[in-house]
Structure formats: C-alpha cells, structure tokens
Design an enzyme around this catalytic site. Structure first.
Site, PDB file in Angstrom:
ATOM      1  CE1 TYR A  73      -3.270  -2.377   6.121  1.00 20.15           C
ATOM      2  CE2 TYR A  73      -3.034  -0.060   5.555  1.00 20.15           C
ATOM      3  CZ  TYR A  73      -3.206  -1.367   5.164  1.00 20.15           C
ATOM      4  OH  TYR A  73      -3.304  -1.688   3.827  1.00 20.15           O
ATOM      5  CB  THR A  93      -0.907  -0.008   1.253  1.00 14.31           C
ATOM      6  OG1 THR A  93      -1.477   1.289   1.421  1.00 14.31           O
ATOM      7  CG2 THR A  93      -0.145  -0.345   2.527  1.00 14.31           C
ATOM      8  CG  ASP A  94      -1.084   5.023  -0.851  1.00 17.41           C
ATOM      9  OD1 ASP A  94      -1.601   4.354   0.065  1.00 17.41           O
ATOM     10  OD2 ASP A  94      -1.677   5.972  -1.409  1.00 17.41           O
ATOM     11  CD  GLU A  95      -2.995   3.815   4.773  1.00 17.01           C
ATOM     12  OE1 GLU A  95      -2.671   3.634   5.962  1.00 17.01           O
ATOM     13  OE2 GLU A  95      -4.162   3.864   4.386  1.00 17.01           O
ATOM     14  CE  LYS A 106      -0.248  -4.492   3.171  1.00 13.41           C
ATOM     15  NZ  LYS A 106      -0.724  -5.809   2.649  1.00 13.41           N
TER      16      LYS A 106
END
Ligand code: NAD
Ligand code: DAU
Length: 346
Positions: free
Chosen positions: A151, A124-126, A155
């Site tokens: 989260y 994810t970009d997060e 990741k």
C-alpha cells in the site's frame, strides 16, 4: 459557482471532505467521482446538499470516463480515491498498484487536458516508512520516502507521478501527507472502527504483535480542513505533512475504547503480527501550521467520544457492512490468528 472534482468522495475521508466543503464553502459545486468499491458507500453522503453535488460512478483508471467527468471549468482535482488498507495490500497488491498509481496518472493527464488550476494529491505518512521505537525523531517533508508495505509503495509511487507531472509539464500540484484518521463512517477494517464494532458485539479484539506500535491519530475533519487550506494557500509543487501531535500505542487506544464502551479488557486478544508492521509514525506538522495557518481543532478525547457515539447510533450502517463480503475478508484475515491466539491480556 466554482467547480471542484473530488475522487473517492463516497469513502471515509472523501465523504467527510465533501460534507465539510458543502457546509463551509457556499460558492463551491462538487463533482464527486467514485467507483463504489467495497469501501465506497453512498450512505456516507446521506443528508448532503444535493443541489451543489453531482455524483458520478466511475473508475479513476478509466481514461475516457474521467475525461468526460472532469468539468471544463474546474478549479481543482482532489484525489482521495485509493485502495487504502495495508492488510489487504499484503494479501494482494495488484489493485493497489492499478488504482493508486495508474489511476493517479490518468487524473493528472485529465487535469492537463482540462486546464484544471490545481491538483491536490491526498497522500499518507506511510510513504516515509517507520520511525525507531521511543526515539524523538519525526517525519518532516524532507524525510526520505521509504515505503514498507505494498500500500505504502503504491502511494509513494503516486507521489512520484505527481512530481513528474509538475516537473515535466508544469502542472500546479500540492501533496498532503497525513497520519491515521479516525471519525464517523470509517470502514470497519481499520483499527478503531473494527475494535468498536467487535466490542459492541462482545467479540474478541485482535491486537497485532505486542500492541506497542505507535500511530499518530487525527480527527478526520481536521485532516480535511488541512487539505482545503493546502488547495487555497499551499505553494505549487510543495508537500505538507498533516498531524495532530497525538502519538498513541495501539494497546492504549484499544483499552480506551473498551473503557468508553464499558466492556472488559478480557476481550483483547494478542494475535500474530502484521507482516512488515511499521513500528512508529509521528508527524512534525510545523510547515502546515506555519505556511497554511492550519491547526487541529478536535482533541483526542472529544474526537474519540463523538466517534464512539456515531458508531453506537449507526449500528445499522456497521451491521450492513459486516453482513456482506466483509465476513469473508474478516475470516481470511483473522480466523487462524484468533484460533492460534492463547493470549488474553487486560
Ligand atoms: P477508503 O478506503 O475509505 O475510501 C476510498 C474511496 O475510493 C472509496 O469510496 C472507493 O470506492 C474509492 N475508490 C477506490 N478505488 C477507486 C477507483 N479505482 N476509482 C474510483 N474510486 C475508487 O479510504 P480513506 O481512508 O477515506 O482514504 C482516502 C485517501 O486518503 C486515500 O488516498 C488514502 O491513501 C489517504 N489517507 C488515508 C488515511 C487514513 O487514515 N485513512 C491517512 C492518510 C491518507
Ligand atoms: O498513517 C496513515 C495510514 O493509516 C493510512 O495511509 C492508511 O490508509 C490507513 O489505513 C492507516 O494505516 P494503518 O496500517 O496504520 O491503519 P490500521 O487501522 O490498519 O492499523 C492501525 C494500527 O493498528 C497498526 O499498527 C496495526 C494495528 N492493528 C490493526 C488492525 C486492523 C491491530 O493491531 N489489529 C487490527 O485488527
């Protein structure tokens, strides 16, 4: 038949990927492995071609079960399985670290043990943190990993164990990092389906903070097409950012939904902000465009219209979820916020 192993295939994006592959790749047989957590739903797989799809209920952290489930002639593992909601990771991080990190390591070990040709990690970009408000900066594949939520940290850690499997053991790995997905069958804890469900029921729409946080939205099928291309054309060891160049402030997204549903803006309630709330995500997808030949196919206007139609036509799917444990989660997350909120703004 070529076999692939898909984890999390009963979730939002995993089930869209299963549908897309079964429809577009007639030579592919899918082994779909999912623990059916609160977010997994076999209804998401209704109507698919069962002759090329085997479903196995199992936990990616269960080493023996994973080893038994991965077929011996497996072309690829696609790892979608994860705890995926930032707000839940703020309430409790344990399950995020277990599934997202340990589970990924178990799958990597199984990939080596079973001589799987390629491992595709859906990230994810997060993991890259937050961009400054109003800047012209974008996330690229070279952006530093600076996760801000539990989260995102889980990741990012998963990306590190994938990298370690490549560097240490020479496993063929590819990582994709996508922005915010929307589309049918998204669990109504995430912004767009939560707001659609609340609006359809004339309930308040809880917007965090000033509503000006920016997300980079992509229709789920476009994300899934990028993942498939990363498997087919990506270079081993590489990361590919995936985004549709579609930055929107949350408040504008919410207003668009209300307009499309012919509901009043007075349903909007500004509530206490999310802790550590990332301000802006924006992805530069040039590498995926140039190296994979990928381009998004669904415009925001068409994607949003078909998403809203799907939720309108599948209210039983939504209400089934909203009548279960979801209610407890919703109360824990929103009751105090909504009670404290005096601010209704159109
Ligand atoms: P989701 O929460 O809708 O689905 C997750 C699925 O994983 C569910 O079917 C669940 O049952 C399964 N699962 C959870 N824990 C498991 C375990 N221990 N063992 C086996 N299965 C398990 O999530 P999603 O939105 O479809 O996201 C899928 C993947 O894409 C995740 O890895 C997420 O980090 C990533 N991603 C999501 C977005 C987004 O906007 N939703 C964007 C970029 C990347
Ligand atoms: O960017 C990719 C990520 O997008 C994925 O990795 C995650 O799995 C996915 O959940 C999503 O994370 P976000 O935190 O950006 O998505 P969410 O839908 O939870 O929130 C989107 C924005 O809307 C965010 O700025 C918070 C805000 N929001 C969200 C909810 C649920 C609200 O204002 N009110 C809400 O009730």
């Amino acid at each position: 038949m070529r076999k692939i192993f898909v984890t999390g295939g009963a979730g939002f994006i995993g089930s869209a990927f299963v549908r897309l592959v079964l429809a577009g790749q007639p030579e592919i047989h899918i082994v779909d492995y999912d623990a059916l957590t609160y977010a997994g739903n076999l209804e998401n797989l209704s109507g698919i071609d069962e002759s090329r799809h085997d479903f196995i209920k199992g936990d990616i952290c269960d080493r023996e079960s994973v080893l038994n489930a991965v077929p011996s002639d497996c072309d690829a593992i696609f790892n979608f399985a994860a705890e995926s909601h930032v707000d839940r990771s703020i309430l409790s991080a344990d399950e995020f670290l277990r599934t997202n990190i340990i589970g990924t390591q178990v799958l990597l070990d199984a990939a080596r043990a079973k001589n799987v040709r390629r491992f595709v990690q859906v990230s994810t970009d997060e993991v890259m943190g937050s961009l400054p408000d109003g800047s012209d900066e974008f996330f690229t594949e070279d952006s530093p990993l600076q996760p801000n939520s539990p989260y995102a940290a889980s990741k990012a850690s998963a990306e590190f164990v994938v990298r370690a499997a490549r560097e240490t053991h020479g496993l063929d790995t590819v990582i994709t990092r996508c922005g915010n997905n929307y589309g049918p069958r998204q669990f109504p804890e995430k912004l767009i389906p939560l707001m659609i469900a609340n609006a359809m029921n004339d309930e308040p729409l809880p917007v965090y903070g000033d509503g000006k946080n920016v997300r980079d939205w992509i229709y789920v099928d476009d994300h899934c097409r990028a993942i498939w291309l990363a498997f087919e054309k990506g270079k081993a060891g590489e990361v590919y950012n995936v985004g549709a160049r579609n930055e929107r402030e949350n408040i504008d997204v919410v207003r668009s939904l209300l307009d499309a549903l012919a509901k009043p803006h007075s349903l909007i309630k500004y509530v206490e902000d999310r802790l550590g709330h990332d301000r802006r995500y924006a992805i530069d997808p040039s590498k995926a465009e140039n190296e994979l030949g990928w381009k998004p196919q669904v415009t925001w206007e068409n994607g949003l219209a078909s998403t809203i139609s799907w939720y309108r036509e599948n209210q039983a799917w939504v209400e089934h979820i909203r009548s279960g444990d979801y209610r407890d989660y919703y109360d824990k997350m929103y009751a105090a916020r909504l009670n404290a909120s005096g601010s209704t703004q159109a």
